[in-house]
Write a protein that holds these residues in place. Structure first.
Motif, PDB file in Angstrom:
ATOM      1  N   ASN B  38       0.670  -1.545  -0.047  1.00  0.00           N
ATOM      2  CA  ASN B  38       0.062  -0.110   0.231  1.00  0.00           C
ATOM      3  C   ASN B  38       1.062   1.259   0.117  1.00  0.00           C
ATOM      4  O   ASN B  38       1.776   1.416   0.779  1.00  0.00           O
ATOM      5  CB  ASN B  38      -1.070   0.107   1.286  1.00  0.00           C
ATOM      6  N   GLY B  39       0.006   1.768  -0.746  1.00  0.00           N
ATOM      7  CA  GLY B  39       1.157   3.467  -0.669  1.00  0.00           C
ATOM      8  C   GLY B  39       2.546   3.149  -1.645  1.00  0.00           C
ATOM      9  O   GLY B  39       3.537   4.272  -1.892  1.00  0.00           O
ATOM     10  N   LYS B  42       1.706   2.088  -6.719  1.00  0.00           N
ATOM     11  CA  LYS B  42       0.676   1.934  -8.366  1.00  0.00           C
ATOM     12  C   LYS B  42      -0.102   2.602  -8.344  1.00  0.00           C
ATOM     13  O   LYS B  42      -0.041   2.996 -10.429  1.00  0.00           O
ATOM     14  CB  LYS B  42      -0.054   0.687  -8.102  1.00  0.00           C
ATOM     15  N   SER B  43      -1.054   3.345  -8.341  1.00  0.00           N
ATOM     16  CA  SER B  43      -2.032   4.232  -9.149  1.00  0.00           C
ATOM     17  C   SER B  43      -1.617   5.723  -9.038  1.00  0.00           C
ATOM     18  O   SER B  43      -2.558   5.979 -10.631  1.00  0.00           O
ATOM     19  CB  SER B  43      -3.056   4.358  -7.205  1.00  0.00           C
ATOM     20  N   THR B  44      -0.635   6.212  -8.258  1.00  0.00           N
ATOM     21  CA  THR B  44      -0.295   7.032  -8.715  1.00  0.00           C
ATOM     22  C   THR B  44       0.010   6.888 -10.504  1.00  0.00           C
ATOM     23  O   THR B  44       0.024   7.440 -11.793  1.00  0.00           O
ATOM     24  CB  THR B  44       1.146   7.176  -7.631  1.00  0.00           C
ATOM     25  N   HIS B 205      -2.856  -6.896  -5.349  1.00  0.00           N
ATOM     26  CA  HIS B 205      -2.388  -7.327  -4.081  1.00  0.00           C
ATOM     27  C   HIS B 205      -2.239  -8.972  -4.408  1.00  0.00           C
ATOM     28  O   HIS B 205      -1.238  -9.597  -3.384  1.00  0.00           O
ATOM     29  CB  HIS B 205      -2.778  -6.835  -2.895  1.00  0.00           C
TER      30      HIS B 205
END
Ligand code: ATP
Ligand code: MG
Lengths: 434, 250
Positions: B38-39, B42-44, B205
């Motif tokens: 998390n963090g 990846k989404s960025t 994940h």
């Protein structure tokens, strides 16, 4: 008189407006006297300006300056242009009553088809008889001017129990540039009647004209009325409309107003709930761009107990547009169990657009549920991005979200065909955005 | 030429650097998986590829078929064939799903100079695709994602992907919120789209998804960088031992 001359600021004596038109104004001697008196009221008051509380945000002296001379009665060429406009703006299946430059045009109207279902006459005919049509409980200058100058209009009477099989569409068409029209109409809906009345305002090539319209609506008990007003006048026109509406008992009135035209406009409505158990639904959408100024001022008067009023007013404001919404809910001492709500929602598409809202509650009864709220904001960036990420260019993505915003108001129109017609007008407004 | 080339990409959000020099090359026909805590960004990465505002690219490049993607508006990227299935699809009240799908599809086609779909052709296509994804027709009558369950939203993303036929599909945690059956249906939908001309980047994940969508290459992201790449066995390794071993490498 000198005072009046000074008021116009353009050297034209105010009274010229009246004297030059008087020969064309219908009416018996008694009516002429009422007109004169009304004109004197107007002369004394002049155009409303910002120091008059009700007109604080819509200063007609600053925005309009002067009232243009009365439009000439339409000639054959004007009527031909109007006929094309009727084709473009008529709602499929509706019975049309057409006013061209303030004069009823029988050849463009469906009087015969209407006759089987509703009583119809022109205001001109009514005024040849008496001055009843000119009397309203208001001393407002623009209303007085309308009474003085009204050339024509429609007088509709829907009998008790009548269930109209088709909507009635009153179409106001302007063909004359740089001139004023004054119309005054009356609609009576009987007990238990069911009707849909649409008012459309459009131009047939006319520019820079002024419309001053007044409508007096009286609805009986147990009636069900949809009243839709679509003001799509020329972008440089002025439209000032005054409505006086009285609603009987156990009646449903669904009023929808959409403003997509005129440089300066004001719809001022005075709605009285005069019978118990009635329900009033008001949905307004002012779509304004460039430097357009659009004002909706509504007074909803709960005169009796047990009525519900719901007003939702939306504004979509682009460029340097200015929207005004003044909503007053009056609850008279007797009007217990009143349920009155008013909501104002502005969608700001530009930093330079301006929205002035003035909600007011005047409550004289103690057992009521009344309230108002307001929201204002820009389009949601995360929604815009989602649409763009799916291939919609910025303008198109905005258009979808604006349509969704206005759509919530349009959804309140029950009839499918009518709703599509209104969506079409909103879409054309979106296409005009630069 | 690679389909997508991300070169030494550095990205800031609100003055804070999130991606610190990220490299990634994806060729036509390949399936890539990106995993990471998390963090890790990846989404960025997926947002920057799609063109979401609010991200400042301070260094590096993103090339799509050799063209500078960062110079293109998001809608242009979509028309060129970039598609991001969002981790959190937004709800758009008042915009009917059908209308949205048609407007979007035709906007992309128009931008590419192709003719617009006729209504019957469009309806036929939507019906086919939604049927294969087990999406009921009445869901399409509602506002975009409005009142959809988490799993329905994800399926709606796959539906769009199938309709638009992009050449690069980035799926950001498509598996989150999907029950086992829905996961299989969605994965089948993705697999059905796989072709030698189309590449997939699957962010997840869970190794489980990769049993359905089998990757050619697995990347591990940590703290804004790709810290390890390998074959599909790397995913199994991660499942067994977690990300701790990579924290230092980053
Ligand atoms: N708009 C923002 N403002 C501030 N910080 C942000 C913003 N967007 C992302 N970040 C930060 O950037 C970092 C990377 O976030 P990102 O969403 O890319 O992670 P992720 O790898 O997708 O995580 P997850 O597995 O939880 O989805 C996080 O620390 C996050 O808080
Ligand atoms: Mg994420």
């Amino acid at each position: 008189m000198n005072v009046a001359v000074a008021k116009t600021g353009k050297g034209r004596a105010v009274s010229d407006l009246f004297t030059s038109a008087e020969g064309r104004l219908p009416g018996s001697p008694a009516v002429v006297a009422v007109r004169r008196e009304a004109f004197e009221t107007y002369e004394r008051l002049g155009l409303p300006h910002r120091r008059i509380e009700e007109w604080k945000y819509t200063d007609l002296r600053a925005l309009v300056g002067e009232v243009l001379p009365l439009a000439a009665a339409p000639d054959a060429a004007a009527l031909k242009r109007a006929a094309d406009a009727v084709k473009a703006h008529a709602i499929t299946g509706a019975r049309k009553l057409v006013l061209v430059d303030g004069v009823f045009a029988a050849d463009l109207s469906d009087v015969k088809a209407l006759a089987s279902e509703a009583g119809f006459g022109t205001s001109r005919e009514a005024l040849e008889k008496d001055a009843g049509l000119l009397k309203t409980a208001s001393t407002d200058a623009v209303i007085a001017l309308n009474a003085a100058m009204a050339t024509d209009g429609v007088v509709l009477s829907i009998a008790d129990g009548a269930q109209l099989s088709a909507p009635i569409q009153i179409i106001h068409i302007a063909t004359a540039a740089s001139a004023s029209t004054f119309t005054r109409s009356q609609v009576k809906v009987g007990n238990g009647a069911r009707a849909t009345i649409i008012e459309t305002f459009v131009a047939a090539d006319a520019k820079a004209y002024q419309v001053n319209d007044a409508v007096i609506v009286t609805i009986g008990d147990n009636a069900d009325v949809a009243h839709i007003r679509l003001m799509d006048d020329a972008p440089d026109a002025v439209n000032i409309t005054s409505q006086f509406v009285t609603v009987g008992a156990n009646t449903k009135l669904n009023f929808f107003n959409m403003t997509t035209g005129a440089a300066v406009s004001r719809l001022q409505g005075f709605i009285t709930l005069a019978g118990e158990g009635s329900e009033l639904l008001v949905n307004g959408a002012n779509l304004l761009q460039k430097t357009e100024h659009g004002d909706t001022t509504l007074v909803v008067d709960h005169a009796v107990p047990n009525c519900v009023s719901r007003e939702v007013f939306r504004a979509v404001l682009d460029d340097r547009a200015h929207s005004v919404f003044q909503g007053r809910i009056i609850v008279r001492p007797d009007a217990q169990k009143t349920d009155g709500k008013m909501m104002i929602r502005a969608l700001l598409l530009s930093d330079e657009a301006e929205a002035d809202n003035k909600p007011e509650l005047e409550i004289f009864a103690d057992d009521v549920s009344c309230g108002h709220g307001a929201t204002a904001g820009a389009l949601d960036d995360s929604l815009l991005f989602y649409l763009k990420a799916r291939g919609l260019p910025e303008k198109q993505a905005q258009a979808l979200l604006i349509q969704a915003f206005v759509g919530e108001a349009i959804e309140q129109i029950a009839d499918d065909g009518l709703r599509e017609h209104v969506i079409g007008i909103a879409e054309r407004w979106l296409e005009r955005r630069s | 030429m690679a389909l997508l080339e991300v070169k030494d990409l550095k990205v800031r959000v609100e003055e804070r650097e999130i991606l610190h020099g990220l490299n990634l090359t994806v060729n036509e026909g390949e399936i890539h998986a990106i995993m990471g805590p998390n963090g890790s960004g990846k989404s960025t990465l997926s947002h920057v590829i799609a063109g979401k505002p609010g991200y400042e690219v301070t260094d590096g490049q993103i090339l799509f078929r050799g063209e500078d993607l960062l110079e293109m508006s998001p809608d242009m990227r979509a028309a060129k064939g970039v598609f991001l299935a969002f981790q959190y699809p937004v709800e758009i009240p008042g915009v009917a799903t059908m209308n949205f799908l048609r407007t979007a599809l035709n906007a992309q086609r128009k931008a590419r100079g192709e003719s617009e779909y006729s209504t019957p052709d469009f309806l036929k296509k939507v019906r086919e695709v939604s049927k294969s994804l087990n999406i009921p027709q009445d869901m399409l009558k509602r506002g975009v994602n409005v009142g959809f369950s988490g799993g329905e939203k994800k399926r709606n993303e796959v539906l769009q992907m199938a309709l638009f036929e992009p050449s690069l599909c980035i799926l950001d945690e498509m598996d989150s919120g999907l029950d086992i059956d829905a996961l299989r249906i969605a994965a089948d939908g993705v697999n059905a789209l796989h072709s030698p001309k189309r590449a997939m980047v699957v962010i997840t994940h869970y190794q489980r998804l990769l049993n359905y969508i089998v990757p050619d290459i697995v990347h591990v992201m940590s703290k804004g960088r790709v810290v390890k790449s390998g074959g599909k066995e790397l995913a199994l390794e991660l499942e067994a031992s977690g990300y701790a071993q990579f924290e230092d490498a980053a």
